[in-house]
Design a protein around this motif. Structure first.
Motif, PDB file in Angstrom:
ATOM      1  N   TYR A 316       0.832  -1.198   0.000  1.00 17.54           N
ATOM      2  CA  TYR A 316       0.000   0.000   0.000  1.00 17.54           C
ATOM      3  C   TYR A 316       0.869   1.253   0.000  1.00 17.54           C
ATOM      4  CZ  TYR A 316      -3.938  -2.989   1.385  1.00 17.54           C
ATOM      5  OH  TYR A 316      -4.909  -3.960   1.434  1.00 17.54           O
ATOM      6  N   GLN A 317       0.498   2.222  -0.836  1.00 16.04           N
ATOM      7  CA  GLN A 317       1.052   3.567  -0.739  1.00 16.04           C
ATOM      8  C   GLN A 317       0.180   4.308   0.275  1.00 16.04           C
ATOM      9  OE1 GLN A 317       3.730   4.200  -2.746  1.00 16.04           O
ATOM     10  NE2 GLN A 317       4.167   6.224  -1.912  1.00 16.04           N
ATOM     11  N   VAL A 318       0.814   4.870   1.282  1.00  9.21           N
ATOM     12  CA  VAL A 318       0.068   5.490   2.381  1.00  9.21           C
ATOM     13  C   VAL A 318       0.246   7.006   2.324  1.00  9.21           C
ATOM     14  CG1 VAL A 318      -0.258   5.574   4.878  1.00  9.21           C
ATOM     15  CG2 VAL A 318       0.381   3.416   3.777  1.00  9.21           C
ATOM     16  N   TYR A 319      -0.868   7.708   2.400  1.00  8.60           N
ATOM     17  CA  TYR A 319      -0.866   9.167   2.328  1.00  8.60           C
ATOM     18  C   TYR A 319      -1.581   9.749   3.536  1.00  8.60           C
ATOM     19  CZ  TYR A 319      -0.072   8.303  -2.699  1.00  8.60           C
ATOM     20  OH  TYR A 319       0.403   7.880  -3.908  1.00  8.60           O
ATOM     21  N   VAL A 320      -1.098  10.889   3.992  1.00 11.43           N
ATOM     22  CA  VAL A 320      -1.785  11.656   5.025  1.00 11.43           C
ATOM     23  C   VAL A 320      -2.197  12.993   4.422  1.00 11.43           C
ATOM     24  CG1 VAL A 320       0.392  12.611   5.904  1.00 11.43           C
ATOM     25  CG2 VAL A 320      -1.642  12.602   7.367  1.00 11.43           C
ATOM     26  N   TYR A 321      -3.401  13.442   4.761  1.00 10.81           N
ATOM     27  CA  TYR A 321      -3.822  14.758   4.264  1.00 10.81           C
ATOM     28  C   TYR A 321      -3.284  15.826   5.208  1.00 10.81           C
ATOM     29  CZ  TYR A 321      -6.522  18.362   1.969  1.00 10.81           C
ATOM     30  OH  TYR A 321      -6.886  19.478   1.245  1.00 10.81           O
ATOM     31  N   THR A 322      -2.418  16.680   4.660  1.00 13.59           N
ATOM     32  CA  THR A 322      -1.752  17.711   5.456  1.00 13.59           C
ATOM     33  C   THR A 322      -2.432  19.051   5.265  1.00 13.59           C
ATOM     34  OG1 THR A 322       0.377  16.580   5.305  1.00 13.59           O
ATOM     35  CG2 THR A 322       0.425  18.914   5.859  1.00 13.59           C
ATOM     36  N   LEU A 355       3.605   8.975   2.755  1.00 12.00           N
ATOM     37  CA  LEU A 355       4.487   8.515   3.827  1.00 12.00           C
ATOM     38  C   LEU A 355       5.345   7.349   3.361  1.00 12.00           C
ATOM     39  CD1 LEU A 355       2.060   8.597   6.898  1.00 12.00           C
ATOM     40  CD2 LEU A 355       3.610  10.389   6.081  1.00 12.00           C
ATOM     41  N   GLY A 356       5.097   6.872   2.123  1.00  7.86           N
ATOM     42  CA  GLY A 356       5.873   5.786   1.582  1.00  7.86           C
ATOM     43  C   GLY A 356       5.025   4.591   1.211  1.00  7.86           C
ATOM     44  N   SER A 357       5.691   3.552   0.731  1.00 10.64           N
ATOM     45  CA  SER A 357       5.033   2.317   0.311  1.00 10.64           C
ATOM     46  C   SER A 357       5.383   1.225   1.313  1.00 10.64           C
ATOM     47  CB  SER A 357       5.494   1.933  -1.099  1.00 10.64           C
ATOM     48  OG  SER A 357       4.878   0.743  -1.515  1.00 10.64           O
ATOM     49  N   PHE A 358       4.381   0.446   1.743  1.00  8.61           N
ATOM     50  CA  PHE A 358       4.592  -0.529   2.804  1.00  8.61           C
ATOM     51  C   PHE A 358       3.864  -1.831   2.489  1.00  8.61           C
ATOM     52  CE2 PHE A 358       4.553   3.750   4.515  1.00  8.61           C
ATOM     53  CZ  PHE A 358       5.716   3.805   5.259  1.00  8.61           C
ATOM     54  N   THR A 359       4.463  -2.941   2.869  1.00  5.40           N
ATOM     55  CA  THR A 359       3.796  -4.233   2.795  1.00  5.40           C
ATOM     56  C   THR A 359       3.058  -4.439   4.113  1.00  5.40           C
ATOM     57  OG1 THR A 359       5.493  -5.123   1.331  1.00  5.40           O
ATOM     58  CG2 THR A 359       4.112  -6.709   2.491  1.00  5.40           C
ATOM     59  N   LEU A 360       1.741  -4.501   4.027  1.00 10.34           N
ATOM     60  CA  LEU A 360       0.914  -4.487   5.232  1.00 10.34           C
ATOM     61  C   LEU A 360       0.054  -5.738   5.311  1.00 10.34           C
ATOM     62  CD1 LEU A 360      -0.248  -0.752   5.060  1.00 10.34           C
ATOM     63  CD2 LEU A 360       1.686  -1.700   6.342  1.00 10.34           C
ATOM     64  N   PHE A 385      -4.964   4.529   2.266  1.00  7.68           N
ATOM     65  CA  PHE A 385      -4.117   3.389   1.969  1.00  7.68           C
ATOM     66  C   PHE A 385      -4.486   2.914   0.572  1.00  7.68           C
ATOM     67  CE2 PHE A 385      -4.651   3.861   6.440  1.00  7.68           C
ATOM     68  CZ  PHE A 385      -3.458   3.451   7.049  1.00  7.68           C
ATOM     69  N   VAL A 386      -3.623   3.143  -0.407  1.00  6.31           N
ATOM     70  CA  VAL A 386      -3.900   2.832  -1.804  1.00  6.31           C
ATOM     71  C   VAL A 386      -3.092   1.606  -2.193  1.00  6.31           C
ATOM     72  CG1 VAL A 386      -3.810   3.676  -4.175  1.00  6.31           C
ATOM     73  CG2 VAL A 386      -4.376   5.256  -2.309  1.00  6.31           C
ATOM     74  N   GLN A 387      -3.764   0.510  -2.516  1.00 12.05           N
ATOM     75  CA  GLN A 387      -3.050  -0.724  -2.832  1.00 12.05           C
ATOM     76  C   GLN A 387      -2.416  -0.630  -4.221  1.00 12.05           C
ATOM     77  OE1 GLN A 387      -3.486  -5.489  -2.154  1.00 12.05           O
ATOM     78  NE2 GLN A 387      -5.167  -4.142  -1.639  1.00 12.05           N
ATOM     79  N   VAL A 388      -1.162  -1.015  -4.300  1.00  7.15           N
ATOM     80  CA  VAL A 388      -0.411  -0.914  -5.555  1.00  7.15           C
ATOM     81  C   VAL A 388       0.061  -2.289  -6.010  1.00  7.15           C
ATOM     82  CG1 VAL A 388       0.333   1.443  -5.101  1.00  7.15           C
ATOM     83  CG2 VAL A 388       1.729  -0.444  -4.271  1.00  7.15           C
TER      84      VAL A 388
END
Length: 388
Positions: A316-322, A355-360, A385-388
């Motif tokens: 997942y590519q994880v983003y936070v709304y700032t 925030l980066g790409s993570f294996t979750l 959390f956007v699955q890639v």
């Protein structure tokens, strides 16, 4: 009730993303990986499953809608169309509206439209319970198919797909991209209709073929949670009794999910929590009228946590709304899966920050945690959390 004032584990499964009514597993619907069946009805019983559905019961145009016109038999949902006097109308239709409200993902049904004049059949998404066409909560309407039946086979190849926006209570807004097109098909036969709804577009499919893409850039009326409608009403022109009684049939309805949004308010706040001192902010978040929160300015150690319920393991590519503002936290700390990112909320423009790409893993063990640094006011809105 604010979700951040209650234990998120106490939120019902319908909002957690744990399926209220998931059916058997099905292959990824439109390619790619990570799709998980999250809601379905195969209409395999002998009656409407009222744990999943409300009936459409409004009175509109040429027909009144009756629960008695809706039945389930032989693996099909039947919406019966009749000439009868009811609620001041000479014709009756009907339909179902899902009790569960959903957001981004892929929606699909297989349907067979009636022959005859004067009926408007639709597979569509909008907030509501079926008691009225446009509820006070209606903001976004997404039409997978809108088919007006006539006695002309050529006209019965025509479909409309698109997006309508509303201000509530039936007042239309200005953003309404859509397309009316000839499918080249006889829609009185069985065909599969799909809606791929994402944050920036809605794609419409017929029998697996992409027919139209509606732009869906963030605007003041988008991103709310919607119910599924499977309905037929008398509309456009008065129904022709010579073709009645008749019926519109649906074989199944399925919804797959891949991406996950956790907010600080509304249905998507199921996994949001706070520690320390936080306040309501006047700054709007990533979607219309989305309230945001801020920690006590100059105070370090306040935390906000977003914890999704991921239906499937994956990358997942994880983003936070700032939220960028003059007195925002200049060194806000975000932690996820052993990784730390610092974000300066005083420069640039508000928006999604990766925030980066993570294996979750699947489930609820993953969390994004914001910790205030004390240099300004930490601000909390949403994480995706956007699955890639």
């Amino acid at each position: 009730m604010r979700a951040h004032r209650a234990l998120w584990l106490a939120i019902p499964a319908v909002l957690l993303g744990a399926s209220l009514s998931a059916g058997p597993a099905h292959a990824d619907p439109i390619g790619g990986t990570g799709w998980t069946l999250a809601f379905s009805d195969e209409f395999s019983g002998t009656a409407v499953d009222t744990a999943k559905w409300n009936y459409r019961t409004d009175v509109k145009a040429y027909s009144a809608q009756r629960p008695e016109n809706v039945s389930v038999a032989d693996g099909l949902l039947n919406i019966n169309l009749k000439q009868e006097t009811y609620a001041g109308k000479s014709f009756t239709g009907g339909g179902l509206v899902s009790k569960q409200s959903l957001r981004y993902g892929y929606y699909e049904t297989r349907a067979k439209i009636n022959d005859g004049v004067g009926w408007h059949s639709a597979f569509w998404l909008m907030s509501g319970d079926g008691s009225t066409t446009l509820s006070p909560t209606a903001r976004t309407e997404i039409d997978g198919f809108e088919i007006d039946s006539t006695s002309s086979p050529a006209a019965l190849a025509t479909n409309h797909s698109g997006v309508h926006t509303w201000k509530g209570n039936g007042s239309a807004a200005s953003y309404n991209p859509g397309s009316t097109y000839n499918t080249g098909l006889d829609l009185r036969q069985w065909h599969v209709y799909g809606i791929d709804w994402a944050e920036t577009s809605v794609k419409f499919y017929v029998d697996g073929v992409l027919k139209y893409t509606a732009p869906y850039t963030p605007s003041q009326w988008t991103h709310d949670y919607l119910n599924i409608w499977l309905t037929t009403i008398g509309y456009g022109t008065s129904p022709n009794p010579a073709f009645l009684p008749s019926a519109v049939q649906f074989d199944y309805i399925r919804y797959w999910q891949k991406d996950y949004y956790v907010d600080n308010d509304g249905p998507a706040a199921y996994g949001y929590s706070e520690t320390g001192t936080w306040y309501d902010s006047t700054l709007t978040g990533w979607t219309y009228a989305s309230p945001t929160r801020y920690a006590a300015c100059g105070s370090a150690g306040n935390t906000a946590t977003w914890r999704p319920n991921l239906r499937s393991a994956g990358t997942y590519q994880v983003y936070v709304y700032t939220l960028v503002y003059a007195n925002s936290d200049a060194n806000a700390r975000y932690d996820i899966a052993g990784s730390t990112t610092y974000v300066n909320g005083t420069t640039g423009s508000s928006g999604w920050v990766s925030l980066g790409s993570f294996t979750l893993p699947a489930g609820t063990s993953t969390a994004v945690k914001l910790t205030s640094s004390g240099t300004g006011c930490a601000r909390a809105d949403a994480v995706k959390f956007v699955q890639v």
